[in-house]
Every structure is written in C-alpha cells, then in structure tokens.
Scaffold this motif. Structure first.
Motif, PDB file in Angstrom:
ATOM      1  N   VAL A 195      10.893 -25.874 -20.706  1.00  0.00           N
ATOM      2  CA  VAL A 195      10.268 -25.471 -19.442  1.00  0.00           C
ATOM      3  C   VAL A 195      10.912 -26.155 -18.246  1.00  0.00           C
ATOM      4  CG1 VAL A 195       8.150 -25.586 -18.080  1.00  0.00           C
ATOM      5  CG2 VAL A 195       8.062 -24.823 -20.459  1.00  0.00           C
TER       6      VAL A 195
ATOM      7  N   TYR B  21      -2.359 -19.173 -18.472  1.00  0.00           N
ATOM      8  CA  TYR B  21      -2.727 -18.584 -19.756  1.00  0.00           C
ATOM      9  C   TYR B  21      -3.152 -17.139 -19.520  1.00  0.00           C
ATOM     10  CZ  TYR B  21      -5.228 -17.330 -23.984  1.00  0.00           C
ATOM     11  OH  TYR B  21      -5.655 -16.668 -25.111  1.00  0.00           O
TER      12      TYR B  21
ATOM     13  N   PHE C 232       0.378 -28.573 -19.422  1.00  0.00           N
ATOM     14  CA  PHE C 232       1.444 -28.248 -18.474  1.00  0.00           C
ATOM     15  C   PHE C 232       0.845 -27.887 -17.119  1.00  0.00           C
ATOM     16  CE2 PHE C 232       2.978 -27.568 -22.691  1.00  0.00           C
ATOM     17  CZ  PHE C 232       4.302 -27.997 -22.671  1.00  0.00           C
TER      18      PHE C 232
ATOM     19  N   SER D 250       1.400 -23.909 -15.371  1.00  0.00           N
ATOM     20  CA  SER D 250       1.171 -23.003 -16.485  1.00  0.00           C
ATOM     21  C   SER D 250       0.093 -21.983 -16.166  1.00  0.00           C
ATOM     22  CB  SER D 250       0.776 -23.791 -17.741  1.00  0.00           C
ATOM     23  OG  SER D 250      -0.507 -24.356 -17.595  1.00  0.00           O
TER      24      SER D 250
ATOM     25  N   LYS E 157       8.023 -22.277 -14.406  1.00  0.00           N
ATOM     26  CA  LYS E 157       6.625 -21.974 -14.659  1.00  0.00           C
ATOM     27  C   LYS E 157       6.478 -21.492 -16.096  1.00  0.00           C
ATOM     28  CE  LYS E 157       2.671 -19.726 -12.441  1.00  0.00           C
ATOM     29  NZ  LYS E 157       2.230 -18.934 -11.271  1.00  0.00           N
ATOM     30  N   ALA E 158       5.408 -21.918 -16.758  1.00  0.00           N
ATOM     31  CA  ALA E 158       5.188 -21.543 -18.154  1.00  0.00           C
ATOM     32  C   ALA E 158       4.014 -20.575 -18.257  1.00  0.00           C
ATOM     33  CB  ALA E 158       4.932 -22.780 -18.999  1.00  0.00           C
ATOM     34  N   TYR E 159       4.202 -19.532 -19.053  1.00  0.00           N
ATOM     35  CA  TYR E 159       3.165 -18.527 -19.288  1.00  0.00           C
ATOM     36  C   TYR E 159       2.787 -18.567 -20.768  1.00  0.00           C
ATOM     37  CZ  TYR E 159       4.760 -16.769 -14.777  1.00  0.00           C
ATOM     38  OH  TYR E 159       5.115 -16.663 -13.452  1.00  0.00           O
ATOM     39  N   PHE E 160       1.528 -18.843 -21.040  1.00  0.00           N
ATOM     40  CA  PHE E 160       1.064 -18.986 -22.411  1.00  0.00           C
ATOM     41  C   PHE E 160       0.200 -17.799 -22.826  1.00  0.00           C
ATOM     42  CE2 PHE E 160       2.166 -23.229 -21.204  1.00  0.00           C
ATOM     43  CZ  PHE E 160       2.557 -23.884 -22.368  1.00  0.00           C
TER      44      PHE E 160
ATOM     45  N   ALA F  39      -1.602 -24.721 -23.113  1.00  0.00           N
ATOM     46  CA  ALA F  39      -1.354 -24.581 -21.670  1.00  0.00           C
ATOM     47  C   ALA F  39      -1.899 -25.754 -20.873  1.00  0.00           C
ATOM     48  CB  ALA F  39      -1.972 -23.276 -21.165  1.00  0.00           C
TER      49      ALA F  39
END
Length: 212
Positions: free
Chosen positions: A165, A189, A184, A187, A169-172, A181
């Motif tokens: 990452v 969800y 982070f 993030s 940006k992280a998408y869970f 999520a």
C-alpha cells in the motif's frame, strides 16, 4: 436482475436492495426471483447455482481489465474495475492484493485466508489448533499459544499489505476485509466492490450493443 459472485466457500448475491450469501449446498431459492448474472472461481459451486436457478448467465466474457498479469481471477478483475488508483484487498478464502494505477492493473499477490492460516497451524500439531483472537492487542508480544498464533497470522498479513500500500489508498472487501481495514488509515471497506465491477461491465456491454 441479481448479480452473483461464486466463490470457493460461499455464493454471494446482490440485487438493488440487499446483498446476501449462501453456502453452495444451501442456496435459498426463494430469494432468486429474477435472472442471475454471475462470475465464478469454482466450477463445482457454479453447477450448484445452475441447478438451483436455470436462468443464470456467466458474464466472465464481458469483464475486461487492462493488465499484464497472466491468469488473473475473474473476481479480482471485477473488484479492480471500479478503482482508478489504489490497492484492492479482497479478504476471503484467500487474500488477494492488487494494485491499480490510472485505471490499469499493474500486479498483485495472493496470501492464504485467515481460515487457511489456522488450518496450516493445525496441520503442524494438534496443540496449535486455536482460533484467532481478533480482540487481542497486536502491539504487545503474546504470552499464550492462541495469542502467539493470532499475532503471527494477523501481523504477517498486515505488514505484507502495508508494504504494498505505501502511501496509496487501500480498498478492502471480502468477509475479513472489514477487520483488516481498521489497521490502515487510508482505507475504505466496501462489500460491493466485486458487484460494482460486474455492473460496470454489464453497463459497458449494453452501451456497446446500442452503438452497433
């Protein structure tokens, strides 16, 4: 129209108003009130859906994603389609981590899912057959076997995701996505990621048909 994502453990459904999941051997036929458009990573479970509902159509052929990755799963393609830039983490039977850059898929990795991790410990020794303690403090060293296993599993997953990452940006999504999520800051969800990608593909296919 009902959208359906056939996985290795569950069959997930979505219509305009709700999402739900069934075990492949316990499909609730009463909820299948219209045509089903599906993707599948499990041929056996796909057969079980088709047996339960004949008006079911595989839409894998219309799901298009620009990627150099060879053999990318159809569910991963769908999950990535709605994300222009960022990292998509789908935490289910397996944990997949994929990177999108300017609408292009640039690569990704696969980890075992949480259940698979615990099964691996169990295969080493019956003494290691422990459930993950999701409520433990992961900032402290464990002082018992259950915590030691929980720490090893969760920390290894978090650190791997964090390494990929970086500042993105992280998408869970997926069954364990909501839990992961929370580790982070940047993030989101979204349990609809795969279904959103399926809908985008359907809309694109309809648009092309109208233009021809």
């Amino acid at each position: 129209m009902i959208l359906c994502d056939i996985g290795n453990t569950y069959i997930h459904f979505s219509d305009t108003y709700k999402i739900w999941k069934n075990l492949p051997d316990k499909i609730d036929k009463k909820q299948l009130t219209s045509d089903i458009y599906y993707i599948s990573v499990n041929p056996l479970n796909e057969k079980k859906l088709l047996k339960a509902h004949k008006n079911s159509y595989n839409i894998a052929s219309i799901i298009k994603l620009d990627t150099p990755y060879v053999g990318l799963g159809i569910d991963r393609k769908a999950a990535c389609l709605g994300i222009e830039n960022g990292v998509i983490v789908d935490a289910g039977s397996a944990i997949t981590i994929d990177v999108m850059n300017a609408g292009n898929h640039v690569g990704g990795i696969i980890l075992p899912g949480l259940v698979a991790y615990t099964n691996a410990y169990k295969s080493i020794s019956p003494a290691l057959e422990k459930r993950i303690n999701f409520g433990m403090d992961f900032n402290e060293l464990p002082l018992n076997t259950q915590s030691a296993i929980s720490y090893g599993v969760i920390k290894s997953i978090i650190l791997t995701i964090r390494n990929i990452v970086g500042e993105k940006k992280a998408y869970f999504t997926g069954g364990d996505g909501k839990f992961l999520a929370k580790f982070f800051e940047k993030s989101v969800y979204n349990e609809m990621l795969v279904f959103n990608g399926m809908q985008i593909s359907i809309n694109n296919a309809l648009r092309k048909n109208m233009e021809t």
